[in-house]
Design an enzyme around this catalytic site. Structure first.
Site, short mmCIF file in Angstrom:
data_model
loop_
_atom_site.label_atom_id
_atom_site.label_comp_id
_atom_site.label_asym_id
_atom_site.label_seq_id
_atom_site.Cartn_x
_atom_site.Cartn_y
_atom_site.Cartn_z
N PHE A 91 6.92 13.17 31.67
CA PHE A 91 5.79 14.04 31.33
C PHE A 91 4.93 14.19 32.59
CE2 PHE A 91 1.61 14.94 29.40
CZ PHE A 91 1.97 16.01 28.61
N ASP A 118 4.92 3.29 30.26
CA ASP A 118 4.16 4.24 29.46
C ASP A 118 4.80 4.28 28.07
OD1 ASP A 118 3.23 6.55 28.19
OD2 ASP A 118 2.95 7.63 30.08
N TYR A 161 -2.69 9.20 19.69
CA TYR A 161 -2.78 10.42 18.87
C TYR A 161 -1.42 10.97 18.49
CZ TYR A 161 -2.54 12.51 23.61
OH TYR A 161 -2.20 12.82 24.89
N LYS A 162 -0.34 10.35 19.00
CA LYS A 162 0.99 10.80 18.62
C LYS A 162 1.44 10.03 17.37
CE LYS A 162 1.95 12.40 23.28
NZ LYS A 162 2.33 12.01 24.64
N ARG A 200 11.47 20.95 20.08
CA ARG A 200 11.45 19.54 19.66
C ARG A 200 11.08 19.43 18.19
NH1 ARG A 200 7.49 16.24 23.54
NH2 ARG A 200 6.03 17.62 22.45
C1 LIG Z 1 1.51 12.44 25.69
C2 LIG Z 1 1.73 11.84 27.02
C3 LIG Z 1 0.67 11.66 27.92
C4 LIG Z 1 -0.70 12.17 27.56
O1 LIG Z 1 -1.68 11.89 28.51
P1 LIG Z 1 -3.20 12.19 28.16
O2 LIG Z 1 -3.97 11.65 29.27
O3 LIG Z 1 -3.49 11.54 26.84
O4 LIG Z 1 -3.36 13.68 28.03
C5 LIG Z 1 0.94 11.04 29.12
N1 LIG Z 1 2.18 10.61 29.43
C6 LIG Z 1 3.21 10.76 28.58
C7 LIG Z 1 4.57 10.26 28.96
C8 LIG Z 1 3.03 11.39 27.36
O5 LIG Z 1 4.05 11.55 26.53
#
Ligand SMILES: *Cc1c(COP(=O)(O)O)cnc(C)c1O
Length: 420
Positions: free
Chosen positions: A134, A205, A230-231, A379
């Protein structure tokens, strides 16, 4: 249209309904507030609202904020929330109490944790990352090393290349356990052991694993980790993330965002910074208290449901979806963008389709909500606490209808929205 061949009995809607009747997690659906007529397959991006979260948010706004005002920092325990909720999250990711704080967002937390790791390996310059991760993870580390100005470099390695990339010049291995697009799972135990063997630190992560599956940070010997709520933890839009630091590192770790919440005595108002003992030194400033309060209900539900049961049902829902797509849409141009074996992928499945964007928009218009990731990925998330097996059957039925009628070709579905 030609008459479709009959589906095998185990893929019938009746079979799905029977699985729901026997599902031990079935009752959890009553704990969520979802709109009528929606099949929500996007809990991997933003979980839906636990009904208790809405009630708690109301209560906190009225009793703690409107009436309690500033006294609520003490009386309602606001100041302790990062620690108290951190300890609850610790129970979901294989960490011990005192190893996790809830705070800020993943991007910010990753910055702090990787900075802390680099400071503990001052003679090394290489950071291993999966380039297809990401993007915010890449961006944050690129900004960190640019401003540090100490000559760090990122060694990008994709899944199969990671082992070869972890050599004895590596300071930190920064990886996401479950890939945001393909959902492939990296072997946290093996990679962490290899990093340890060459003296590198790991920063994992957990954005797509926390709440989706059992995670065993201490069992895998992980050094640092971050993740979001939040996921799969259904914490609400923008709910704070979390940081984990193994107890063995806490006395030595330093981080660059040394705000007053990370100070040893924030209310002494000393001129100079002195780090708090323990995980608290990874905090920076005032927290979004209402968002933090709202997130507790989802954390509580995850703990009660149990992550082994959650993972098992998520796998089964995904396998049903995959089998139905293969049986009913085998010639519709969908290529599997995730590992075929459910054991090697996290809580969602990616499909590649040349017309992924309008197909997803057409699905959403019919109440089946998944998402699209450029250039061609769609997805579907199988967050099992509010999904029935029958929902999976119905979702594929809608997809089948969209493809066979050509609804997706309606020009209304071609315009690209700001958030996909
Ligand atoms: C959802 C996600 C994020 C989100 O980062 P935010 O700072 O909360 O916007 C970061 N890294 C990964 C791998 C994610 O899936």
């Amino acid at each position: 249209m030609a008459t479709a061949p009959a589906l095998p009995a185990h893929l019938s809607r009746a079979a799905a309904v029977a699985m729901d009747a026997a599902d031990p997690l079935g009752p959890f659906i009553g704990e969520f507030t979802l709109p009528e007529g929606v099949i929500y397959l996007n809990g991997n991006s933003l979980g839906p609202s636990p009904t208790a979260a809405i009630a708690r948010l109301n209560e906190a706004a009225i009793d703690e904020w409107s009436k309690g005002l500033v006294t609520s920092w003490n009386r309602a325990g606001w100041f302790q929330l990062p620690y108290r909720l951190g300890d609850r999250i610790a129970g979901l990711i294989g960490a011990d109490p005192g190893e996790v704080v809830m705070t800020d967002g993943t991007s910010l937390n990753l910055f702090r944790m990787v900075a802390a790791a680099l400071a503990m390996r001052p003679d090394r310059r290489v950071i291993v990352m999966e380039g297809s991760n990401f993007p915010t993870d890449n961006y944050v580390i690129q900004g960190l090393i640019e401003t540090l100005g100490r000559g760090h470099v990122i060694r990008f390695a994709e899944k199969a290349e990671i082992t070869a990339a972890i050599t004895d010049d590596v300071a930190a291995v920064v990886l996401t356990q479950v890939h945001y697009k393909s959902a492939h799972i990296l072997d946290m135990a093996a990679i962490s052991a290899q990093a340890r063997a060459v003296g590198a630190l790991t920063v994992w992560d957990l954005c797509h694993s926390a709440g989706a599956m059992p995670v065993d940070l201490n069992g895998c010997g992980v050094d640092f980790a971050v993740g979001c709520t939040y996921k799969y933890l259904n914490g609400g839009p923008g709910s704070p993330g979390f940081q984990f630091a193994a107890a063995r590192h806490q006395a030595d770790m330093v981080q660059p965002l040394t705000g007053w919440w990370g100070h040893a005595a924030p209310f002494a108002f000393d001129r100079d910074y002195a780090p708090a003992t323990g995980i608290g030194r990874m905090l920076t400033g005032t927290q979004p208290i209402l968002s933090m309060i709202a997130a507790e209900a989802g954390i509580d539900i995850a703990a009660r449901a149990g992550l082994s049961a959650t993972r098992a049902k998520s796998r089964a829902l995904g396998e049903l979806f995959q089998a139905l797509v293969a049986a009913r849409l085998g010639d519709a141009g969908f290529g599997l963008g995730s590992p075929a074996d459910a054991g090697n992928r996290g809580g969602h499945i990616a499909f590649e389709h040349a017309h992924g964007y309008p197909i997803m928009k057409a699905l959403i218009s019919k109440g089946v909500i998944g998402d699209f990731r450029a250039p061609t990925t769609i997805r579907f998330g199988f967050s099992p606490l509010y999904l029935r097996y029958a929902d999976i059957w119905d979702a594929v039925d809608v997809l089948h209808a969209i493809m066979t009628t050509g609804l997706w070709q309606d020009p209304a579905f071609a315009a690209v929205d700001a958030v996909t």
